[in-house]
Scaffold this motif. Structure first.
Motif, PDB file in Angstrom:
ATOM      1  N   VAL A  70      -3.323-138.789  46.147  1.00 41.60           N
ATOM      2  CA  VAL A  70      -3.675-139.712  47.250  1.00 41.60           C
ATOM      3  C   VAL A  70      -3.101-139.167  48.560  1.00 41.60           C
ATOM      4  N   GLY A  71      -1.858-138.680  48.509  1.00 39.95           N
ATOM      5  CA  GLY A  71      -1.217-138.126  49.710  1.00 39.95           C
ATOM      6  C   GLY A  71      -1.952-136.901  50.217  1.00 39.95           C
ATOM      7  N   LEU A  72      -2.383-136.059  49.292  1.00 42.37           N
ATOM      8  CA  LEU A  72      -3.100-134.841  49.707  1.00 42.37           C
ATOM      9  C   LEU A  72      -4.439-135.214  50.361  1.00 42.37           C
ATOM     10  N   GLY A  73      -5.132-136.178  49.757  1.00 42.99           N
ATOM     11  CA  GLY A  73      -6.417-136.617  50.333  1.00 42.99           C
ATOM     12  C   GLY A  73      -6.227-137.137  51.759  1.00 42.99           C
ATOM     13  N   LYS A  74      -5.176-137.944  51.945  1.00 44.89           N
ATOM     14  CA  LYS A  74      -4.908-138.528  53.266  1.00 44.89           C
ATOM     15  C   LYS A  74      -4.533-137.416  54.258  1.00 44.89           C
ATOM     16  N   ALA A  75      -3.667-136.496  53.825  1.00 46.87           N
ATOM     17  CA  ALA A  75      -3.212-135.418  54.722  1.00 46.87           C
ATOM     18  C   ALA A  75      -4.390-134.549  55.143  1.00 46.87           C
ATOM     19  N   ILE A  76      -5.309-134.309  54.217  1.00 44.83           N
ATOM     20  CA  ILE A  76      -6.463-133.459  54.549  1.00 44.83           C
ATOM     21  C   ILE A  76      -7.374-134.165  55.543  1.00 44.83           C
ATOM     22  N   GLU A  77      -7.527-135.481  55.392  1.00 45.18           N
ATOM     23  CA  GLU A  77      -8.334-136.229  56.385  1.00 45.18           C
ATOM     24  C   GLU A  77      -7.695-136.113  57.767  1.00 45.18           C
ATOM     25  N   ILE A  78      -6.365-136.253  57.819  1.00 43.74           N
ATOM     26  CA  ILE A  78      -5.659-136.189  59.112  1.00 43.74           C
ATOM     27  C   ILE A  78      -5.801-134.784  59.717  1.00 43.74           C
ATOM     28  N   CYS A  79      -5.638-133.763  58.888  1.00 42.53           N
ATOM     29  CA  CYS A  79      -5.756-132.379  59.394  1.00 42.53           C
ATOM     30  C   CYS A  79      -7.160-132.117  59.924  1.00 42.53           C
ATOM     31  N   ASN A  80      -8.141-132.643  59.207  1.00 40.65           N
ATOM     32  CA  ASN A  80      -9.531-132.430  59.611  1.00 40.65           C
ATOM     33  C   ASN A  80      -9.820-133.040  60.981  1.00 40.65           C
ATOM     34  N   GLU A  81      -9.281-134.236  61.202  1.00 35.18           N
ATOM     35  CA  GLU A  81      -9.450-134.898  62.501  1.00 35.18           C
ATOM     36  C   GLU A  81      -8.729-134.093  63.586  1.00 35.18           C
ATOM     37  N   TRP A  82      -7.522-133.636  63.258  1.00 39.77           N
ATOM     38  CA  TRP A  82      -6.700-132.881  64.222  1.00 39.77           C
ATOM     39  C   TRP A  82      -7.408-131.600  64.648  1.00 39.77           C
ATOM     40  N   LEU A  83      -8.091-130.960  63.691  1.00 38.07           N
ATOM     41  CA  LEU A  83      -8.789-129.699  64.007  1.00 38.07           C
ATOM     42  C   LEU A  83      -9.908-129.909  65.026  1.00 38.07           C
ATOM     43  N   LYS A  84     -10.425-131.162  65.092  1.00 36.76           N
ATOM     44  CA  LYS A  84     -11.519-131.435  66.042  1.00 36.76           C
ATOM     45  C   LYS A  84     -10.983-131.763  67.430  1.00 36.76           C
ATOM     46  N   THR A  85      -9.670-131.947  67.559  1.00 37.32           N
ATOM     47  CA  THR A  85      -9.094-132.300  68.863  1.00 37.32           C
ATOM     48  C   THR A  85      -8.605-131.021  69.572  1.00 37.32           C
ATOM     49  N   ASP A  86      -7.858-131.241  70.675  1.00 34.73           N
ATOM     50  CA  ASP A  86      -7.282-130.069  71.354  1.00 34.73           C
ATOM     51  C   ASP A  86      -5.927-129.691  70.742  1.00 34.73           C
ATOM     52  N   GLY A  87      -5.613-130.295  69.588  1.00 38.57           N
ATOM     53  CA  GLY A  87      -4.342-130.006  68.898  1.00 38.57           C
ATOM     54  C   GLY A  87      -4.119-128.519  68.661  1.00 38.57           C
ATOM     55  N   PRO A  88      -5.095-127.808  68.064  1.00 41.28           N
ATOM     56  CA  PRO A  88      -4.872-126.384  67.806  1.00 41.28           C
ATOM     57  C   PRO A  88      -4.608-125.579  69.083  1.00 41.28           C
ATOM     58  N   THR A  89      -5.326-125.912  70.175  1.00 38.55           N
ATOM     59  CA  THR A  89      -5.117-125.188  71.441  1.00 38.55           C
ATOM     60  C   THR A  89      -3.712-125.436  71.968  1.00 38.55           C
ATOM     61  N   LYS A  90      -3.278-126.712  71.879  1.00 39.91           N
ATOM     62  CA  LYS A  90      -1.936-127.050  72.367  1.00 39.91           C
ATOM     63  C   LYS A  90      -0.870-126.355  71.534  1.00 39.91           C
ATOM     64  N   LEU A  91      -1.095-126.308  70.219  1.00 40.84           N
ATOM     65  CA  LEU A  91      -0.111-125.651  69.342  1.00 40.84           C
ATOM     66  C   LEU A  91      -0.042-124.153  69.652  1.00 40.84           C
ATOM     67  N   GLY A 132      -9.956-144.554  40.560  1.00 41.36           N
ATOM     68  CA  GLY A 132     -10.729-144.716  41.803  1.00 41.36           C
ATOM     69  C   GLY A 132     -10.066-143.989  42.960  1.00 41.36           C
ATOM     70  N   ALA A 133      -8.731-144.071  43.021  1.00 39.23           N
ATOM     71  CA  ALA A 133      -8.003-143.430  44.121  1.00 39.23           C
ATOM     72  C   ALA A 133      -8.130-141.909  44.019  1.00 39.23           C
ATOM     73  N   ILE A 134      -8.089-141.394  42.790  1.00 36.00           N
ATOM     74  CA  ILE A 134      -8.235-139.940  42.607  1.00 36.00           C
ATOM     75  C   ILE A 134      -9.636-139.514  43.049  1.00 36.00           C
ATOM     76  N   ASP A 135     -10.637-140.287  42.635  1.00 37.43           N
ATOM     77  CA  ASP A 135     -12.024-139.933  42.998  1.00 37.43           C
ATOM     78  C   ASP A 135     -12.197-139.903  44.519  1.00 37.43           C
ATOM     79  N   GLN A 136     -11.571-140.894  45.164  1.00 35.35           N
ATOM     80  CA  GLN A 136     -11.701-140.979  46.631  1.00 35.35           C
ATOM     81  C   GLN A 136     -11.049-139.758  47.300  1.00 35.35           C
ATOM     82  N   ALA A 137      -9.863-139.392  46.819  1.00 31.94           N
ATOM     83  CA  ALA A 137      -9.175-138.228  47.393  1.00 31.94           C
ATOM     84  C   ALA A 137     -10.000-136.964  47.152  1.00 31.94           C
ATOM     85  N   ARG A 138     -10.566-136.862  45.965  1.00 35.66           N
ATOM     86  CA  ARG A 138     -11.362-135.668  45.630  1.00 35.66           C
ATOM     87  C   ARG A 138     -12.574-135.567  46.567  1.00 35.66           C
TER      88      ARG A 138
END
Ligand code: PLP
Length: 393
Positions: free
Chosen positions: A244-265, A45-51
């Motif tokens: 599971v870690g990759l799925g979580k990291a990708i969710e975090i990156c996706n959210e970050w891309l919608k913020t002003d994070g990239p501009t600040k970086l 189930g965890a693999i499916d969710q990450a996928r």
């Protein structure tokens, strides 16, 4: 000493949230995802969710995501999975060795290989690809963003040309992941991309996990033979905590891309770059003027050996990387920089600074004190620095 880390293109720190998401899959939910019992099904189930999370990020079907051990494996799978003797592969001179060495190995097995040059800015020109296509061109593999310079390739144009010529298109997006939006859907920027590589440890997930996106229509032969994991495309018990870690990291990156994070970086990177260029003479940015990912700058410091500078900065607590790879004690100039037309001396005088999402303004300011001092010290010892000026006096 509080260390400053500016080597995120080599690897990123693991985010605590990612680690916390993985932890139960080491200690409690350690079942094998192929097992029928509840512990196995929990892992499945965890693999499916990450996928599904990853498929949402890429705008593809979950079944098109193949989990691998990382970027190197995904790149090899893309090439070895579709090419056979007599086929033609087109790639570029600035690819990571995971592609270049795989291409060389395929070349010795009867695959015809063309390696495209790049411009002085490090760009693969679409016209060069067009001219290189042949009736037997089966695959074109061009990276999305370069790991040394951060230069972004015109992937939409290149992939479109490959498709129009009847070839498949693969992109190594290891250094674009988490930095640029990735959309392989029919309306997306990457609509003509058939296969795409991502690596976990470049996007704040652990080492030893990656994916290859494989469009449903692509017939991919597996490299490993064994169980029927990953729909017969990659045999081997799944790395559940890594997935599971990759799925979580990708969710975090996706959210970050919608913020002003990239501009600040980008502004932190530009502050570092401008600070170096304005304080230190005989420096320049490799790939300047080209589109680049937000976190990377690749700078040459003439009359300085990058290795000596890297060590001097390391002793002061700043982690950076050289523009050249060290092989058994001899320093080979970077194949990326020499492909862009840099002299071996300038390539050996180049340092890559790659920031992470965790880099702060205070760290940039501290680096801007350390770097000019270290360069000045090394130049005092240089047999070439200031010689023209001395002779002119
Ligand atoms: N491709 C690129 C562009 C990279 O920068 C790297 C790692 O540096 C790789 C592939 C290899 O990825 P991995 O370390 O996950 O095998």
């Amino acid at each position: 000493m509080q260390r400053i880390y500016m080597d995120a293109n080599a690897t990123t720190p693991l985010l605590p949230e990612v680690f916390e998401a993985m932890r139960p899959f080491y200690l409690e939910h350690y079942g094998n995802a192929s097992s029928i019992h509840q512990q196995g099904q929990h892992a499945r189930g965890a693999i499916d969710q990450a996928r599904e999370s990853i498929a949402r990020m890429l705008h593809c079907r979950p079944a098109e995501v193949v989990f691998t051990s990382g970027g190197t494996e995904s790149d090899n799978l893309a090439l070895f999975g579709v090419l056979a003797p007599g086929d033609h592969l087109i790639t570029s001179s600035i690819e990571h060795n995971a592609i270049l060495q795989a291409a060389q190995s395929l070349g010795s097995r009867g695959v015809e290989v063309t390696v495209l040059p790049v411009t002085a800015q490090g760009i693969v020109e679409p016209t060069a690809l067009l001219a290189a296509l042949k009736p037997n061109t089966k695959l074109v593999s061009i990276m999305y963003a370069n790991n040394e310079t951060g230069v972004i390739q015109p992937i939409d144009a290149l992939a479109g040309i490959a498709h129009a010529g009847g070839a498949l298109f693969h992109t190594d997006a290891v250094q674009a992941g988490g930095k640029l939006p990735l959309d392989v859907s029919p309306h997306g920027f990457l609509k003509d991309v058939d296969m795409l590589t991502l690596s976990g440890h470049k996007i704040y997930a652990p080492k030893g996990i990656g994916i290859l996106y494989v469009r449903r229509s692509v017939r991919l032969a597996p490299m490993f033979h064994g169980g029927s994991h990953e729909r017969q495309r990659r045999a081997g018990t799944e790395n559940v905590p890594g997935i599971v870690g990759l799925g979580k990291a990708i969710e975090i990156c996706n959210e970050w891309l919608k913020t002003d994070g990239p501009t600040k970086l980008t502004s932190l990177r530009d502050r570092l770059e401008q600070g170096i260029l304005s304080q230190i003479d005989e420096t320049g940015v490799n790939g300047a003027g080209a589109l680049r990912v937000a976190n990377t700058t690749n700078i040459y410091f003439d009359h300085v050996e990058a290795e000596a500078l890297l060590i001097a900065l390391d002793l002061k607590g700043l982690s950076v990387s050289g523009g050249s790879a060290c092989h058994s004690g001899t320093s080979e100039p970077s194949h990326v920089l020499t492909a862009m037309g840099l002299s071996a001396a300038r390539a050996r005088a180049t340092i890559r600074f790659s920031l992470s999402k965790l880099t702060t303004e205070a760290e940039i300011d501290e680096a801007l004190k350390l770097i000019p001092a270290a360069v000045a010290h090394l130049r005092e010892l240089s047999p070439t620095y200031g010689k023209a000026a001395t002779l002119a006096k």
